[in-house]
Design an enzyme around this catalytic site. Sequence first.
Site, mmCIF file in Angstrom:
data_model
loop_
_atom_site.group_PDB
_atom_site.id
_atom_site.type_symbol
_atom_site.label_atom_id
_atom_site.label_comp_id
_atom_site.label_asym_id
_atom_site.label_seq_id
_atom_site.Cartn_x
_atom_site.Cartn_y
_atom_site.Cartn_z
ATOM 1 N N PRO A 51 31.894 42.775 36.130
ATOM 2 C CA PRO A 51 30.691 41.990 36.432
ATOM 3 C C PRO A 51 30.933 40.846 37.409
ATOM 4 O O PRO A 51 29.988 40.194 37.848
ATOM 5 C CB PRO A 51 30.290 41.441 35.057
ATOM 6 C CG PRO A 51 31.585 41.316 34.331
ATOM 7 C CD PRO A 51 32.473 42.430 34.825
ATOM 8 N N THR B 233 34.127 44.623 31.540
ATOM 9 C CA THR B 233 35.426 43.943 31.490
ATOM 10 C C THR B 233 35.244 42.429 31.445
ATOM 11 O O THR B 233 34.356 41.875 32.085
ATOM 12 C CB THR B 233 36.302 44.330 32.699
ATOM 13 O OG1 THR B 233 35.630 43.971 33.916
ATOM 14 C CG2 THR B 233 36.570 45.824 32.708
ATOM 15 N N GLU B 234 36.103 41.774 30.674
ATOM 16 C CA GLU B 234 35.975 40.330 30.450
ATOM 17 C C GLU B 234 37.084 39.519 31.090
ATOM 18 O O GLU B 234 36.969 38.310 31.219
ATOM 19 C CB GLU B 234 35.946 40.061 28.943
ATOM 20 C CG GLU B 234 34.767 40.726 28.231
ATOM 21 C CD GLU B 234 34.842 40.598 26.723
ATOM 22 O OE1 GLU B 234 35.852 40.031 26.237
ATOM 23 O OE2 GLU B 234 33.908 41.032 26.037
ATOM 24 N N ASP C 90 37.938 47.711 45.188
ATOM 25 C CA ASP C 90 39.249 48.361 45.178
ATOM 26 C C ASP C 90 40.143 47.826 44.064
ATOM 27 O O ASP C 90 40.967 48.554 43.509
ATOM 28 C CB ASP C 90 39.934 48.167 46.534
ATOM 29 C CG ASP C 90 39.252 48.967 47.638
ATOM 30 O OD1 ASP C 90 38.525 49.931 47.316
ATOM 31 O OD2 ASP C 90 39.435 48.624 48.823
ATOM 32 N N GLY D 186 32.107 46.115 45.241
ATOM 33 C CA GLY D 186 33.059 45.032 45.456
ATOM 34 C C GLY D 186 32.978 44.443 46.850
ATOM 35 O O GLY D 186 32.130 44.828 47.666
#
Length: 502
Positions: free
Chosen positions: A97, A128-129, A155, A197
Amino acid sequence: MSPVPENCFVPTSEIIAVEETELNKKQCNTGKWQKMAKPHAFTVYYVKKARNHRWRCSDVTFWCVDEHLCNQWIQALKELLEMQKSRPKQLLVYINPYGGKRQGKRIYEQKVAPLFSLASISTDVVITEHANHAKDNLLEVNINKYDGVVCVGGDGMFSEVMHGLIGRMQKDSGIDQNNPKAPLVQCNIRIGIIPAGSTDCICYSTVGISDPVTSALHIIIGDCQPLDVSSVHHNNTFLKYSVSLLGYGFYGDILKDSEKKRWMGPMRYDYSGFKTFLSHHYYEGTISFQPAKHALGSPRDKDSCRTGCYICKKSEQQLAEQQKECGLKYEEDEEEWKVIKGKFLAINAVNMSCACPRSPKGLSPAAHLADGSADLILVRKCSRFDFLRYLVRHTNQDDQFDFSFVDVHRVKSFQFTSKLSDDNESSVTDIGKKRFGQFCRDHPACCCNIANSTWNCDGETLDSSAIEVRVHCQLMKLFARGIEENCKDEAACSQSSVEQLL
């Protein structure tokens, strides 16, 4: 049975889904349907190809008055889709995120999840954190229940998922990743990339475009593209895997400087690139490499890697035959190494073209995705003007290797050792030797006393200047098909190729 007034030809492999369609009253009272007592209909969702490798989900509706006939068509088409065994049914999805413009979660929920739902693909989604969340999770999760892993991000996110999957396969197989000569176990679980990204080089180089919908459709129809992976070691210690760029000197310096300026966002790469170009540092050392004698073609033959690449297939066969005849030990220990000593502005090793929107041809336009080799590009010390000429050629059609100060070799493994400040000779196999000094007299424009570079490994820094690299042929697989040849005319782009007429 009659379709809407539009002719459409698609292969079965590019049909996304088939669904029964309920016609509302308004639809039934228009056109030919008005004459039908009670029309029955179904809709076929399929891949529609546009220019520049962009894919979209389109649909066409068929109808008739015979309900039984309509149901027969639906059943027959669904059975054809069931026969497409390469299609995933259960996916593990990791979403970063924070990457790029922080749009990963929105991109997945609005553009990708509806397509997966349409194609009846079940997903387990993990947001994901922290760094290495996906990598650590992949080492523990029950991976056998999934047909593939999808990463939503740039990437860096792909690299994390790749390291987790490869690491998991080696762990389960009892392979020591710290042994640079260990034959690694291939990953049969495919990775899908949903680009979201700052840089999406890997997606662009394997699909031809950085577009979330296009990538989602490649995943849905179950495309498969093998991919070479390079392992990087230092002193018999595993450091990283690389699938795109492994760069020392210019690209390593850019990354190292840009990491301090993450607050600038994607603009930091332009700023650091300009600053690094002005500093014009060069680095002295020794490169030793094994030529990829099994690989067909050369980095300068202008034979680009495309869907169903003949060179990748033949090179894989030749490598397998070579290893069968000679044995892995002979190949690694006794085959001839070539040695080059010098002063380098940049040392780049690429497993793919490294193409991106700014550099459509990439760092090595003829590099191949799955031929078991990397293209090693050595840019020797030269003037700033000459180096600028070299960089500019990344953005146009000119031969970027046509300079006296640029060498390029197709290799299957290589080592680099930096020159020590006391000018002692260092063995090409002694990877433990460390950094070297670089004095201001070598580049008087800067005001530093010592300059040391860093390796840029797929956008992540490696501080060990002395490394050992080996290419593993087709170690992993992507939900992709390589870059397709461009459509020759608008009509061809507007519809899929003909295999079956609906």
